[in-house]
Design an enzyme around this catalytic site. Structure first.
Site, mmCIF file in Angstrom:
data_model
loop_
_atom_site.group_PDB
_atom_site.id
_atom_site.type_symbol
_atom_site.label_atom_id
_atom_site.label_comp_id
_atom_site.label_asym_id
_atom_site.label_seq_id
_atom_site.Cartn_x
_atom_site.Cartn_y
_atom_site.Cartn_z
ATOM 1 N N HIS A 81 0.840 -1.253 0.199
ATOM 2 C CA HIS A 81 0.020 0.106 -0.093
ATOM 3 C C HIS A 81 0.951 1.296 0.075
ATOM 4 O O HIS A 81 0.520 2.400 0.385
ATOM 5 C CB HIS A 81 -0.883 0.031 1.074
ATOM 6 C CG HIS A 81 -1.589 -1.342 1.356
ATOM 7 N ND1 HIS A 81 -1.268 -2.363 2.201
ATOM 8 C CD2 HIS A 81 -2.640 -1.907 0.890
ATOM 9 C CE1 HIS A 81 -1.713 -3.357 2.090
ATOM 10 N NE2 HIS A 81 -2.725 -3.218 1.291
HETATM 11 S S1 FES Z 1 1.908 -0.406 3.121
HETATM 12 FE FE1 FES Z 1 0.305 -1.662 3.805
HETATM 13 S S2 FES Z 1 1.531 -3.603 4.183
HETATM 14 FE FE2 FES Z 1 2.978 -2.166 3.840
#
Ligand code: FES
Ligand code: HEM
Lengths: 116, 429
Positions: A81
């Site tokens: 993410h």
């Molecule tokens: S940014 Fe969501 S798990 Fe690493």
């Protein structure tokens, strides 16, 4: 692996350490606890030992092998993410709330560490 | 259940004997043969029956799979390959089960959008609707647990990411979230221990689902079915007995659905899945691009829309918690629809402005689904944020406000008038 999780050990270059120390800790989510010297052992400042699990939702961030994307701050980048960690393993950008965890460990000898 | 008197007449001595002792046949006759259904139902009303079929298919194929599946981090992955290659018709059973979960969600989403369009959630069907929302939640939990069982890379990392959602509670009380996550895992990380308990729950939840479905149908048969006009049945000629009218229509819908189902099972069994799940789980390698099953994508997009900032508003360390709250909220908000919608007209057919809101919402869900499959970077994040706002605006703005400002078009006086035209309906009187 420690507790079923990967452990990152990075032998940092002088530049990487310097970059990590220059950051104003007041701007970091962890505040004073995020200072680089609190995240390494004295006399072994080049070795950064981290639990290799993104504090967002638990993916393994990229940055361990030479040609990985290391993110905007030269440390690790979590592709899940989009969390960026710096050369001290601190969260700098993205949804993760905390710095990469430093596991309890000690230097048994100059070349050997014991985690846990 | 509902008030009409039974026309059931047992014909055999055997039937009479039972009727005086345990009148199950009388109840089934009243509820599923003579039960009055509106005469104007369209094919969107066949999806309830189709969902029944899906649940039955998952139960039967699942129980057979469980006879050959070997739970455990060392055996699970190989046992599924064994089912596919060595067990007689194992490939068929497995494909039906894996494709079946996607088909189940296609049907349930159509069923839900039907309810949203025709205002089926409004009084007196609130409890029926809320039971439906609970069914959706249990279905999601079941599918998520089932997806871990093949113990491939996507299984492993999807469990890791989704169970970690609970760690967001650390923001409220330090240690609470991490504690819950480790309790769910049965350790410090996802492992064979986790797989074992997930299998147990994956076997349990479908039966819980059966129970809630029975309540759902009970509630339906107390208040009766809605219909495309959204007007209640006013006289007996507006209803037809469920059998053979609704049952034959349902059967036709089911056959059409089975065609689509079979096409996937026989020709594209892995089309809806992800190739990475044919790599055995490895806790040391995260796949470059983690995506959930397609039916979770819109919710995943909402989760990921909350990065460091939302539409320019900085969120700081609250980002993670807010993402999780928004994701669960996007389902929870459905349960409040009966009270959020202020219009007295049910069917969107007679609501010119609401119709626009509905189609915008449908597009929003598709767009979120598309964005959920894209990496969380650059413009994708911005669009996910915009569509997240639109998603919630449908419930929190469009539903309450349009009911107050919109002038509905003229409603027919009755179902008969809508179906037969005003003159014929008048003659019937
Ligand atoms: S940014 Fe969501 S798990 Fe690493
Ligand atoms: C609500 C109903 C159900 C849903 C939505 C559902 C969903 C799923 C999903 C998504 C998978 C992973 C598919 C894959 O990629 O292989 C799966 C696997 C599995 N399910 Fe279910 N399931 C349901 C009911 C059941 C039942 C009742 C049982 C048995 C009691 C069962 C047993 C299994 C087994 C053994 C597997 C592993 C085999 C496989 O992955 O194909 N399921 N389920």
């Amino acid at each position: 692996m420690w507790r079923g999780k990967p452990v990152f050990i990075r032998n940092r270059t002088k530049d990487e350490i310097e970059a990590a120390r220059k950051v104003d800790v007041a701007t970091l989510p962890g505040g004073a606890n995020s200072a680089d010297d609190k995240r390494v052992k004295k006399d072994h400042e080049n070795f950064l030992v981290l639990v290799g699990i993104c504090t967002h939702l638990g993916c393994i961030p990229k940055g361990q092998s030479m040609n990985d994307a290391k993110g905007d701050f030269g440390g690790w980048f979590c592709p899940c993410h989009g969390s960026h960690y710096d050369t001290s393993g601190r969260i700098r950008k993205g949804p993760a709330p905390r710095d990469l965890e430093v596991p309890p460990y000690e230097f048994v000898s100059a070349t050997k560490i014991k985690i846990g | 259940m509902s008030g009409h008197t039974s026309s059931y007449e047992p014909t055999s001595r055997w039937g009479k004997w039972w009727d005086e002792r345990l009148p199950v046949a009388r109840m089934m006759h009243a509820q599923f043969v003579a039960f009055p259904t509106p005469r104007n139902l369209n094919y969107l009303w066949t999806f309830g029956g189709i969902l029944f079929l899906c649940l039955a298919a998952q139960l039967v194929t699942g129980i057979i799979l469980a006879m050959h599946y070997q739970v455990g981090d060392a055996t699970a992955f190989n046992s599924l390959e064994h089912i596919r290659r060595d067990v007689n018709f194992g490939w068929l059973i497995r494909n039906i089960h894996a494709v079946g979960s996607s088909m189940f969600f296609i049907a349930v989403y159509i069923h839900i959008f039907r309810g949203l369009y025709y205002g089926s959630y409004k009084a007196p069907r609130e409890v029926l609707w809320i039971l439906g929302v609970i069914i959706l939640l249990v279905m999601m939990a079941t599918a998520f647990l089932g997806y871990t069982l093949p113990w491939g890379q996507m299984s492993f990392w999807a469990v890791t990411v989704i169970t970690n959602l609970f760690s967001a509670l650390d923001t409220i009380w330090a240690g609470l979230g991490t504690g819950i996550v480790e309790w769910l895992w049965g350790g410090y990380s996802v492992s064979g221990v986790t797989l074992n308990r997930f299998f147990s729950l994956h076997y349990l939840l479908p039966f819980v689902l059966v129970g809630i479905v029975i309540l759902h149908i009970w509630a339906l048969h107390v208040v009766g079915q809605n219909n495309p006009t959204g007007i209640e049945i006013k006289e007996p000629s507006e209803a037809v007995p469920m059998h053979p009218y609704a049952t034959s229509k349902d059967l036709f819908g089911m056959f059409a659905f089975i065609l689509l189902f079979a096409w996937f099972v026989f020709f594209l069994p892995d089309y809806l899945g992800h190739p990475d799940n044919y790599i055995e789980a490895n806790p040391l390698v995260t796949p470059p691009h983690i995506v959930p099953e397609w039916y979770f994508l819109p919710f995943y997009a909402i989760l990921r829309a909350f990065t460091g900032s939302f539409l320019g508003i900085p969120l700081g360390s609250l980002a993670k918690l807010l993402g999780v709250v928004a994701m669960f909220g996007s389902i929870a908000v459905l349960a409040f629809a009966p009270w959020l919608d202020t219009s007295r007209v049910r069917s969107a057919k007679y609501r010119p402005m609401f119709k626009w809101a509905f189609w915008t919402f449908a597009f929003t869900c598709l767009a979120l689904g598309y964005l959920g499959a894209k990496p969380a970077e650059g413009v994708y994040v911005l669009w996910a944020q915009i569509f997240t706002v639109l998603y919630f605006a449908y419930f929190l703005v469009a539903m309450p406000v349009l009911g107050l400002i919109e002038t509905p078009s003229k409603l027919p006086r009755s179902i008969n008038e809508a179906v037969l035209g005003p003159d014929a309906a008048a003659q019937k009187h």
